[in-house]
Every structure is written in structure tokens, then in C-alpha cells.
Design a protein around this motif. Structure first.
Motif, PDB file in Angstrom:
ATOM      1  N   UNK A 146      28.134   9.123  82.040  1.00 36.92           N
ATOM      2  CA  UNK A 146      27.394  10.102  82.840  1.00 36.92           C
ATOM      3  C   UNK A 146      28.200  10.498  84.070  1.00 36.92           C
ATOM      4  N   UNK A 147      28.848   9.508  84.653  1.00 33.22           N
ATOM      5  CA  UNK A 147      29.658   9.792  85.834  1.00 33.22           C
ATOM      6  C   UNK A 147      30.794  10.742  85.476  1.00 33.22           C
ATOM      7  N   UNK A 148      31.401  10.511  84.309  1.00 36.34           N
ATOM      8  CA  UNK A 148      32.468  11.406  83.852  1.00 36.34           C
ATOM      9  C   UNK A 148      31.946  12.824  83.655  1.00 36.34           C
ATOM     10  N   UNK A 149      30.680  12.940  83.249  1.00 37.46           N
ATOM     11  CA  UNK A 149      30.071  14.251  83.023  1.00 37.46           C
ATOM     12  C   UNK A 149      29.656  14.925  84.326  1.00 37.46           C
ATOM     13  N   UNK A 150      29.802  14.237  85.429  1.00 34.53           N
ATOM     14  CA  UNK A 150      29.426  14.830  86.706  1.00 34.53           C
ATOM     15  C   UNK A 150      27.979  14.607  87.091  1.00 34.53           C
ATOM     16  N   UNK A 151      27.307  13.668  86.432  1.00 35.64           N
ATOM     17  CA  UNK A 151      25.944  13.326  86.838  1.00 35.64           C
ATOM     18  C   UNK A 151      26.053  12.342  88.007  1.00 35.64           C
ATOM     19  N   UNK A 152      25.468  12.728  89.145  1.00 33.93           N
ATOM     20  CA  UNK A 152      25.591  11.870  90.338  1.00 33.93           C
ATOM     21  C   UNK A 152      24.208  11.474  90.862  1.00 33.93           C
ATOM     22  N   UNK A 153      24.066  10.195  91.168  1.00 34.84           N
ATOM     23  CA  UNK A 153      22.802   9.722  91.740  1.00 34.84           C
ATOM     24  C   UNK A 153      22.465  10.481  93.018  1.00 34.84           C
ATOM     25  N   UNK A 154      23.469  10.688  93.838  1.00 31.51           N
ATOM     26  CA  UNK A 154      23.241  11.255  95.168  1.00 31.51           C
ATOM     27  C   UNK A 154      22.788  12.715  95.100  1.00 31.51           C
ATOM     28  N   UNK A 155      22.972  13.365  93.939  1.00 31.18           N
ATOM     29  CA  UNK A 155      22.656  14.792  93.854  1.00 31.18           C
ATOM     30  C   UNK A 155      21.191  15.080  93.591  1.00 31.18           C
ATOM     31  N   UNK A 156      20.401  14.068  93.316  1.00 34.96           N
ATOM     32  CA  UNK A 156      18.986  14.357  93.108  1.00 34.96           C
ATOM     33  C   UNK A 156      18.205  13.218  92.486  1.00 34.96           C
TER      34      UNK A 156
END
Length: 553
Positions: A444-454
Motif C-alpha cells: 500500500x505504501x508503494x501505491x502511495x496510500x498514506x496514513x497521514x493523508x486521511x
RNA sequence: GCCCCCGUAGCUCAGGGGAUAGAGCGUCGCCCUCCGGAGGCGAAGGCGCAGGUUCGAAUCCUGCCGGGGGCACCA
């Protein structure tokens, strides 16, 4: 909303109702703790309480009437979507999706400290376990206490206790003499003595002693040389195998020091001052029958030698004088006969049995081979050791298998099953779930999913999601209960439930975008919080069992 | 004889006086164009026996049956 918060809210409603006279009982009679449970059936909502059934009698009202009153008040609590009366008087509670989803944020923000409590804060605990005599390697029976004891130490520490892991190293008695005579006989090429020990390890230790002290057989006191070096070697091996099993003691206490330091005499003097001793038939006795023991115990034999219990007296007193207000001793079922005399001894010192001294009795491990019971004998040398177990299945599977059952239950360990390295050990199920959470986070991190974004907890409405969140919410209560009851296996069983909930969620709730064309949304980000929360709890739970949480398997 | 622990699915074990008693393994049948199938879905299958307490008992009490362990001036 966590179950603890819900419990507090329910209690507040009850206190309110009582204070305004609607409940028919004084506000002070509402229990301090209102238990909130997961209902068996999902149709019964997220959480359930039977408090109305318990209060009905003191309130002098029909249970359903109390439940109806409570449900009405609960419906007005923020975060509660609905509260229904069911059956004889249960109140079933469903939370708002967003309120339930906040659980994920709570966990991720607390990180590894999620699940900790303060129930044992300020307690100084001395936890003694294993304490096997250094007359041979630790066999599989003793390994159970290594796994359970170390885990219990971790769990008590997670409740704020200051825990010392202690090993009582019995280097004083006749068994040590037998060990020494067995080594000596072996070194001389003789058969082991009648009451001695056999087995390959005696051979090895004897050879090592000869290597260390080439004149051992010709010196003035050969047995003493073999005793001293043999015990040292055996002890080093025991320490090493415990360390390899992930169990490190803070204190290795030598029984010898009690006799040499005069601690035994001090303990006897103390008990004599307190009027607990008497003389009969030339021996000195402790009047343990005054505190429930079925017979009085000899402390100093008529020949003037201290009896075994004298060491226990001194040892207990020593622990107390070192500042431990809770002395916990884990013993195998073959020692359960000691409990009543130890408790009586505690009382003789003026302490409170069950509070200052706790003795946990664990049942034995039943070894099987091909489904048939295996008789182990230290004398014959047919022992299955801690090292054998680790070689066969590894530390994680071994510790988990021994810690996942109640210590009250005798457990069967089938050696053939273990050596086949089959997948029927549930530790893999739990570890795999953890590895999966790591994999999901990585991708997910590689896909650009970030905890901090929402984080939008109102999106966590899938049924598997609400189950997973609820199970995550139970972790602190499970740890607290495991500590209170001294039952580490509860943590293991909980982890299996959590892993199952996670696998089911994973199966139907995607965290990452399906492919590069799909945009990253708040749903992806929010689910990553859930994934992180699960990873956190699985890792912490495994840590409490002393089992590793691998990122890949 | 007395004391402690246990008796729950074919096997190994969970189950805080609460609703339809669970899991793993085993058996049978499904699910990979889908983040790791060490996974998911479904089926079959159970509280040793008898009383008692309770609105409610696998859970608490008593007795019996069965299994394990223990009852030293041994350590």
C-alpha cells in the motif's frame, strides 16, 4: 468508542437513573465495573450487557423493565446508534460506524503501548519458575513453565508490575550428591550407582570435568571435584538452553547461599520468636497445622541437620526482605502437596497467604510417540529436553504450543507430530496474519496510500470490518484478565480470534487500489489504519507470549 | 483412605452464571483474471453420569464413574 468507554457510559447511565430514583436503588449500589461482552450472534449488535439482569433483583423490578430503562438512556449517548432489549433482559448495543471505527485510530496512535494497563502498578512481583535441579538438562515438563512463566512475567509487566524472574538453583541436597556420584562412576568406567543418573549427558559432563581437572580422579576428594564442576557445567547448559528458548532470568538464586549466610538460622529464629515453633522427639517443628496444613513440619531434624523446608523458609523470608510484596511460585502438579505447607509457612511469618505468597500449580505435559505415552526417566537417560524441542519445531512453535493451553490442563505433546513440522500448530496461523499485515502495508505504501493523508471512520461499515474493530477493542481487557488470573493462554486464544477476524476482513475488504488506474481514496487510507491497528495488536500479543512476529514467512 | 487438577466434536484444546457451546487438525464439498491459498466459504460431528442452587449451569455445590498427580525427621 472502545468497550471500556462504553462500559463507563453504561455505568454513568445507571448511576443517573439510580440517583433520580428511577431505578429503585441507591446510586452507590451500581457495580464499579459493568461488563460489556461481545454477543455470540452478530444480529445482536456490537456489544451486549447483562447488567439489567443483575440489577433487577436489588432494584425490585422486572429485568426487562430495568433493561428498557437502560436502553432508553443509552440511546442518547453519543456514538451509540441503537440499544435494544433482548431475551430475558439483555441490552444489545450497536455503535455508529464512525464511533466504532475510531478504535483503529486509538490503537495506531497508542502503538505498542495499546493493551497495557495499570492494574498491577506499583506491585513488586517475584516470579519464580522452572527452578529445575541441575542434575540434568531441563526436560519437556519443565519447559512448559519456562514458556508460561516468562509469558506471565511479560503480561504482569504490561499491567505495570515490577517483575523479577527468578530461578531457585537447588545446589545443596542429596540429589546433587547422587549426580556427583554418577559422574564419578562414569569417569571411572563404572555403572551408575543404584540411585544415580544415567544417560548420555552424564558421559559428556564427566568427560568435560576430566578435561577441566585432569587430576580429578586422583585428588583427595574426587566426588567433590565432580560435584563442583559438574553442577557448574550443568547449570551453564541449563542457562544457555533457557536463553535459546527466549527466557532470561533476572536472578539465579543458589540454595547454598541460604545455608552459608545464616539465613536459615535467621528464619528459624524469627519463627521461634513468633511462637510458631516447638520441639518434639528431638526435632524442631513448625506448627503449620495452625494455618490449615494437614500435619506439622520438621524444620530441623533430630540429627541436627536442617530439613528441606528450612531452605524454603529462609528463601521466602529473603524474597520478602528484598522488597517483594508478591511472591509467586510456579510448580508442577507433582509438587502440589507443598502448597498447604508453604501457605501455612507464609501465615506463620505473619503474612497473608494468597496475597504475599501465591503458588500456581501447573499440570504435567504428557509425552506421546505414535499416540503412545512415553515414559521419561532421568535415571535411564530417556529424556526429551528443551533443546530437543527447539531442534524439532523451533522456539516460536514450541513456546506457543506450551503457552496456549490452560496450565490446569494436562496437555499431550506428540513427538512425531512435532518432528514432522506439520502445519497444525496455530502459531503459524497467527504469525501468517501478522506477515500479511506487513505485506499489505508495504504494498500500500508503494501505491502511495498514506496514513497521514486521511482517516474517515464512517467508511468502515463492512460487517467483517466491524467484527475486526470489535475484536481489536477487546485486547486490553484480555491482557488485564490474563494478568489478573495468571493465565497467559488467554492471550494466545485471543490472537487466534484476532487472526481469524483479520483473514476474513482481508478476504473481502481491499486496502490497496486494484491497479494503477484506480485512484487512492480515503477508503484505502482508512483501511490502512485498520491494517496498521491489527498489525500493532498481533505484534504486541505475540510479544507477550515471547513469540516472534515475522514480517515475511 | 485423604488432598489437588482434568473429563466439551474422531484427535488436541478454548469457553468471566447468560442468548443458537467455539477453534485448529482430520473427513467431505466449494473459492485463485482478486493486496501472499500458511487464506476464505460450506457440511457432518459434542458438554462423563445423577442430584442441587438460580429467572438462567459446560461454568457454582454434593455424590458417583473415569484419567493424571500428590500425601517423609527424601530432596
Amino acid at each position: 468508542m472502545t468497550p471500556e468507554q462504553l462500559s463507563t457510559a453504561i455505568r454513568a447511565c445507571l448511576v443517573d437513573a439510580a440517583a433520580s430514583g428511577r431505578l429503585g436503588l441507591p446510586a452507590g449500589s451500581v457495580p464499579d465495573e459493568v461488563r460489556v461482552e461481545r454477543p455470540r450472534s452478530r444480529e445482536h449488535g456490537d456489544w451486549s450487557t447483562s447488567i439489567a439482569l443483575q440489577l433487577a433483583k436489588p432494584a425490585g423490578l422486572p429485568p426487562r423493565e430495568v433493561a428498557t430503562l437502560l436502553a432508553g438512556l443509552l440511546a442518547g449517548v453519543p456514538g451509540v446508534q441503537r440499544a435494544d432489549v433482548a431475551g430475558p433482559g439483555f441490552v444489545n448495543i450497536t455503535l455508529d460506524v464512525a464511533s466504532a471505527g475510531e478504535q483503529a485510530r486509538t490503537i495506531v496512535e497508542l502503538g505498542a503501548s495499546y493493551g497495557e494497563g495499570r492494574a498491577a502498578a506499583g506491585e513488586r512481583v517475584n516470579l519464580e519458575f522452572v527452578s529445575a535441579n541441575p542434575t540434568g538438562p531441563i526436560h519437556l515438563g519443565g519447559v512448559r513453565w519456562a514458556a508460561v512463566g516468562d509469558s506471565l512475567a511479560r503480561i504482569l509487566a504490561a499491567q505495570g508490575a515490577d517483575v523479577t524472574r527468578e530461578y531457585y538453583f537447588n545446589d545443596h541436597g542429596a540429589q546433587i550428591d547422587r549426580f556427583a556420584r554418577s559422574l564419578l562412576a562414569r569417569a571411572r568406567g563404572e555403572e551408575p550407582p543404584e540411585d544415580g543418573y544415567g544417560g548420555e549427558y552424564i558421559h559428556e559432563i564427566a568427560d568435560q570435568v576430566l578435561a577441566m581437572a585432569p587430576d580429578a580422579l586422583t585428588c583427595s576428594d574426587p566426588q567433590e571435584v565432580f560435584r563442583q564442576h559438574g553442577v557448574e557445567l550443568m547449570f551453564a547448559e541449563i542457562k544457555q538452553s533457557l536463553h535459546d528458548f527466549g527466557v532470561d532470568f533476572d536472578v539465579f538464586f543458589h540454595e547454598n547461599t541460604l545455608h552459608e549466610s545464616g539465613a536459615v538460622q535467621r528464619a528459624i529464629d524469627r519463627l521461634r520468636e513468633q511462637g510458631q515453633m516447638f520441639e518434639k522427639d528431638g526435632a524442631l517443628w513448625l506448627r503449620t497445622t495452625a494455618y490449615g496444613d494437614d500435619k506439622d513440619r520438621v524444620v530441623v531434624k533430630s540429627d541436627g541437620q536442617p530439613a528441606y523446608i528450612s531452605g524454603d523458609l529462609a528463601y521466602y523470608l529473603d524474597k520478602r526482605e528484598r522488597g517483594f510484596d508478591r511472591v509467586i511460585i510456579m510448580l508442577g502438579a507433582d509438587h502440589h502437596g507443598y502448597v498447604s505447607r508453604m501457605m501455612a509457612m507464609c501465615a506463620c511469618f505473619g503474612d497473608v497467604p494468597g496475597t504475599n505468597l501465591e503458588i500456581l500449580i501447573g499440570q504435567m505435559v504428557n509425552l506421546l510417540r505414535d499416540g503412545e505415552p512415553l515414559r521419561m526417566s532421568k535415571r535411564a537417560g530417556t529424556v526429551v529436553t528443551m533443546g530437543d524441542l527447539v531442534d524439532a519445531v523451533g522456539v516460536d512453535a514450541g513456546r506457543y504450543a506450551l503457552a496456549r493451553s490452560s496450565s490446569d490442563s494436562m496437555i499431550d505433546v506428540d513427538l512425531d507430530l512435532l518432528t514432522k513440522r506439520t502445519n497444525d500448530n496455530p502459531v503459524f496461523y497467527v504469525q501468517y496474519a501478522h506477515a500479511r499485515t506487513c505485506n499489505v502495508t508495504r504494498l500500500a505504501t508503494e501505491d502511495g496510500v498514506r496514513l497521514a493523508d486521511g482517516f474517515d471512520p464512517s467508511l468502515l461499515g463492512h460487517d467483517t470490518e466491524s467484527v475486526l474493530l470489535a475484536v481489536l477493542g477487546q485486547f486490553p481487557g484480555v491482557v488485564a484478565r490474563a494478568a489478573e488470573l495468571r493465565e497467559p493462554h488467554r492471550v494466545a486464544r485471543y490472537l487466534e480470534t484476532l487472526a481469524a477476524a483479520y483473514h476474513k476482513w482481508y478476504d473481502v475488504c481491499r486496502v490497496r487500489p486494484q491497479d494503477a488506474d484506480e485512484a487512492v481514496t480515503d477508503l484505502h487510507r482508512t483501511r490502512l489504519w485498520v491494517n496498521e491497528a491489527t498489525r500493532t495488536v498481533l505484534a504486541r500479543g505475540l510479544d507477550l507470549l515471547g513469540v516472534s512476529a515475522p514480517e515475511r514467512m
